[in-house]
Design an enzyme around this catalytic site. Structure first.
Site, PDB file in Angstrom:
ATOM      1  N   ARG A 177       0.773  -1.249   0.000  1.00 35.11           N
ATOM      2  CA  ARG A 177       0.000   0.000   0.000  1.00 35.11           C
ATOM      3  C   ARG A 177       0.797   1.288   0.000  1.00 35.11           C
ATOM      4  O   ARG A 177       0.201   2.354  -0.095  1.00 35.11           O
ATOM      5  CB  ARG A 177      -0.951  -0.004   1.206  1.00 35.11           C
ATOM      6  CG  ARG A 177      -2.013  -1.058   1.053  1.00 35.11           C
ATOM      7  CD  ARG A 177      -2.961  -1.103   2.210  1.00 35.11           C
ATOM      8  NE  ARG A 177      -3.963  -2.118   1.958  1.00 35.11           N
ATOM      9  CZ  ARG A 177      -3.753  -3.411   2.053  1.00 35.11           C
ATOM     10  NH1 ARG A 177      -2.578  -3.866   2.429  1.00 35.11           N
ATOM     11  NH2 ARG A 177      -4.712  -4.277   1.771  1.00 35.11           N
TER      12      ARG A 177
ATOM     13  N   HIS B 254       0.381 -16.801   5.347  1.00 36.76           N
ATOM     14  CA  HIS B 254      -0.075 -16.613   3.955  1.00 36.76           C
ATOM     15  C   HIS B 254       0.718 -17.479   2.972  1.00 36.76           C
ATOM     16  O   HIS B 254       0.712 -17.207   1.776  1.00 36.76           O
ATOM     17  CB  HIS B 254       0.023 -15.128   3.561  1.00 36.76           C
ATOM     18  CG  HIS B 254      -0.987 -14.269   4.268  1.00 36.76           C
ATOM     19  ND1 HIS B 254      -0.955 -12.906   4.251  1.00 36.76           N
ATOM     20  CD2 HIS B 254      -2.085 -14.608   5.013  1.00 36.76           C
ATOM     21  CE1 HIS B 254      -1.970 -12.426   4.967  1.00 36.76           C
ATOM     22  NE2 HIS B 254      -2.662 -13.444   5.431  1.00 36.76           N
TER      23      HIS B 254
ATOM     24  N   ASN C 190       5.537   0.804  13.158  1.00 39.88           N
ATOM     25  CA  ASN C 190       5.177   0.895  11.744  1.00 39.88           C
ATOM     26  C   ASN C 190       5.473   2.310  11.256  1.00 39.88           C
ATOM     27  O   ASN C 190       5.314   3.268  12.002  1.00 39.88           O
ATOM     28  CB  ASN C 190       3.679   0.588  11.562  1.00 39.88           C
ATOM     29  CG  ASN C 190       3.323   0.277  10.134  1.00 39.88           C
ATOM     30  OD1 ASN C 190       3.897  -0.644   9.546  1.00 39.88           O
ATOM     31  ND2 ASN C 190       2.421   1.037   9.540  1.00 39.88           N
TER      32      ASN C 190
HETATM   33  P1  NAD Z   1       0.713  -3.360   3.767  1.00 39.03           P
HETATM   34  O1  NAD Z   1       1.344  -3.071   2.457  1.00 39.03           O
HETATM   35  O2  NAD Z   1      -0.758  -3.270   3.854  1.00 39.03           O
HETATM   36  O3  NAD Z   1       1.310  -2.363   4.849  1.00 39.03           O
HETATM   37  C1  NAD Z   1       2.699  -2.223   5.031  1.00 39.03           C
HETATM   38  C2  NAD Z   1       2.928  -1.228   6.157  1.00 39.03           C
HETATM   39  O4  NAD Z   1       4.332  -1.207   6.385  1.00 39.03           O
HETATM   40  C3  NAD Z   1       2.506   0.204   5.784  1.00 39.03           C
HETATM   41  O5  NAD Z   1       1.601   0.658   6.774  1.00 39.03           O
HETATM   42  C4  NAD Z   1       3.820   0.995   5.799  1.00 39.03           C
HETATM   43  O6  NAD Z   1       3.674   2.227   6.491  1.00 39.03           O
HETATM   44  C5  NAD Z   1       4.739   0.120   6.605  1.00 39.03           C
HETATM   45  N1  NAD Z   1       6.143   0.183   6.196  1.00 39.03           N
HETATM   46  C6  NAD Z   1       6.666   0.224   4.951  1.00 39.03           C
HETATM   47  N2  NAD Z   1       8.008   0.223   5.003  1.00 39.03           N
HETATM   48  C7  NAD Z   1       8.331   0.187   6.319  1.00 39.03           C
HETATM   49  C8  NAD Z   1       9.561   0.156   7.027  1.00 39.03           C
HETATM   50  N3  NAD Z   1      10.730   0.162   6.407  1.00 39.03           N
HETATM   51  N4  NAD Z   1       9.524   0.092   8.376  1.00 39.03           N
HETATM   52  C9  NAD Z   1       8.332   0.100   9.058  1.00 39.03           C
HETATM   53  N5  NAD Z   1       7.138   0.125   8.444  1.00 39.03           N
HETATM   54  C10 NAD Z   1       7.142   0.165   7.086  1.00 39.03           C
HETATM   55  O7  NAD Z   1       1.246  -4.753   4.257  1.00 39.03           O
HETATM   56  P2  NAD Z   1       0.582  -5.884   5.179  1.00 39.03           P
HETATM   57  O8  NAD Z   1      -0.098  -5.279   6.345  1.00 39.03           O
HETATM   58  O9  NAD Z   1       1.620  -6.912   5.416  1.00 39.03           O
HETATM   59  O10 NAD Z   1      -0.568  -6.508   4.280  1.00 39.03           O
HETATM   60  C11 NAD Z   1      -0.328  -6.777   2.941  1.00 39.03           C
HETATM   61  C12 NAD Z   1      -0.460  -8.225   2.493  1.00 39.03           C
HETATM   62  O11 NAD Z   1       0.403  -8.373   1.380  1.00 39.03           O
HETATM   63  C13 NAD Z   1      -0.040  -9.248   3.456  1.00 39.03           C
HETATM   64  O12 NAD Z   1      -0.980 -10.248   3.363  1.00 39.03           O
HETATM   65  C14 NAD Z   1       1.289  -9.780   2.943  1.00 39.03           C
HETATM   66  O13 NAD Z   1       1.258 -11.186   2.929  1.00 39.03           O
HETATM   67  C15 NAD Z   1       1.317  -9.417   1.478  1.00 39.03           C
HETATM   68  N6  NAD Z   1       2.634  -8.909   1.013  1.00 39.03           N
HETATM   69  C16 NAD Z   1       3.771  -9.590   1.324  1.00 39.03           C
HETATM   70  C17 NAD Z   1       5.000  -9.116   0.906  1.00 39.03           C
HETATM   71  C18 NAD Z   1       6.244  -9.883   1.302  1.00 39.03           C
HETATM   72  O14 NAD Z   1       6.187 -11.103   1.441  1.00 39.03           O
HETATM   73  N7  NAD Z   1       7.376  -9.208   1.514  1.00 39.03           N
HETATM   74  C19 NAD Z   1       5.085  -7.948   0.161  1.00 39.03           C
HETATM   75  C20 NAD Z   1       3.889  -7.282  -0.158  1.00 39.03           C
HETATM   76  C21 NAD Z   1       2.670  -7.779   0.267  1.00 39.03           C
END
Ligand code: NAD
Length: 255
Positions: A36, A122, A223
């Site tokens: 997001r 997941h 966060n």
């Molecule tokens: P999200 O994208 O909804 O939210 C990510 C949050 O992380 C944001 O609120 C942002 O402010 C914060 N953020 C970004 N960079 C940061 C940092 N360096 N330090 C601290 N905070 C930081 O992600 P979500 O809540 O995990 O939900 C998204 C879904 O997408 C999940 O189900 C996840 O499985 C999947 N997803 C996974 C990956 C991965 O495996 N790396 C990547 C993208 C999405």
């Protein structure tokens, strides 16, 4: 007034059992975009909502035609390396200040960093399986078949009387509409029986992981941006995961 890193370090030290819940934000410092974040989030390039269970089971060919680029992108995540935050969490488990990590991430970086008790609620990018016979293969095999033009990718073992392949492979990822794996119940139980939950790098918008904090005795949020549950958390620290975890760990080695 005490700094947030000191308050969190003290809570960790005092807690009987601490569980960590992580989201995509913990892996952005490893170069993996979250969903997001404006401008860089995965949603700016792909629409993950085509990755639904209904789309896969109703029309696997079109699911894979639409999803090819996204699945190839996911496969490229396998080259990512853990960052300071993943390593700090692994270290906290090693010194027995964290009992388990529940992650919404599929990137496998907690395990790569050395965390042992990891609940990947997941799924992950290691496995794929046949929707007909359940035989497990690698995610790599699935992507190779797709990239090589086999759409949908087929199981090598499921054949009919005419020796025609009839089983379709799917990734071991939780798609929208899928039932969560049994590890989800174990994970929620870990969280419920903890005395402290620390949420790191999650917008807490994705159900049902976003219900976990409310079922815990108390929780802390680290966060970068605000979340919907900030007002319910005992401590909220809007900071990057890498910097925050490094500072907490450094205090813990002093006290
Ligand atoms: P999200 O994208 O909804 O939210 C990510 C949050 O992380 C944001 O609120 C942002 O402010 C914060 N953020 C970004 N960079 C940061 C940092 N360096 N330090 C601290 N905070 C930081 O992600 P979500 O809540 O995990 O939900 C998204 C879904 O997408 C999940 O189900 C996840 O499985 C999947 N997803 C996974 C990956 C991965 O495996 N790396 C990547 C993208 C999405």
């Amino acid at each position: 007034m005490k700094k947030k890193e000191r308050l969190i370090a003290e809570q960790l030290k005092e807690s009987r059992k601490t569980v960590v819940l992580t989201g995509a934000g913990i892996s952005t410092e490893s170069g993996i975009p979250d969903f997001r974040s404006p401008g860089s989030g995965i949603w700016t390039k792909f629409d993950p909502y085509f990755m639904t269970r209904d789309a896969l089971y109703n029309n696997p060919k079109s699911f894979y035609e639409n999803g090819l680029k996204f699945l190839e992108f996911l496969y490229s995540i396998k080259n990512a390396e853990p960052n300071k935050a993943h390593f700090a969490i692994a270290e906290l488990e090693k010194i027995e200040l964290i009992s388990a990590v529940i992650t919404q991430n599929i990137d496998g970086l907690h395990k790569k960093a050395g965390s042992k008790e990891v609940y990947e609620i997941h799924g992950n990018l290691d496995e794929a399986y046949c929707m007909k016979c359940g035989r497990v293969t690698t995610f790599e095999e699935l992507v190779k078949k797709l990239s090589g033009g086999q759409v949908p990718p087929l199981c090598d073992f499921c054949v009919n009387r005419n020796n025609k392949k009839i089983g379709i492979l799917r990734p071991n990822l939780v798609l929208f509409g899928d039932i969560l794996p049994p590890s989800f119940n174990k994970a929620t139980n870990e969280a419920k029986t903890s005395s402290l939950l620390i949420v790191i790098g999650s917008s807490l918008e994705v159900y049902p992981a976003n219900r976990i904090p409310a079922n815990c005795k108390r929780f802390i949020i680290i966060n970068r941006d605000e979340t919907n549950l900030d007002s319910l958390a005992e401590i909220v620290w809007h900071e990057s995961a890498g910097k925050a975890l490094e500072e907490i760990l450094s205090i813990l080695t002093e006290i």
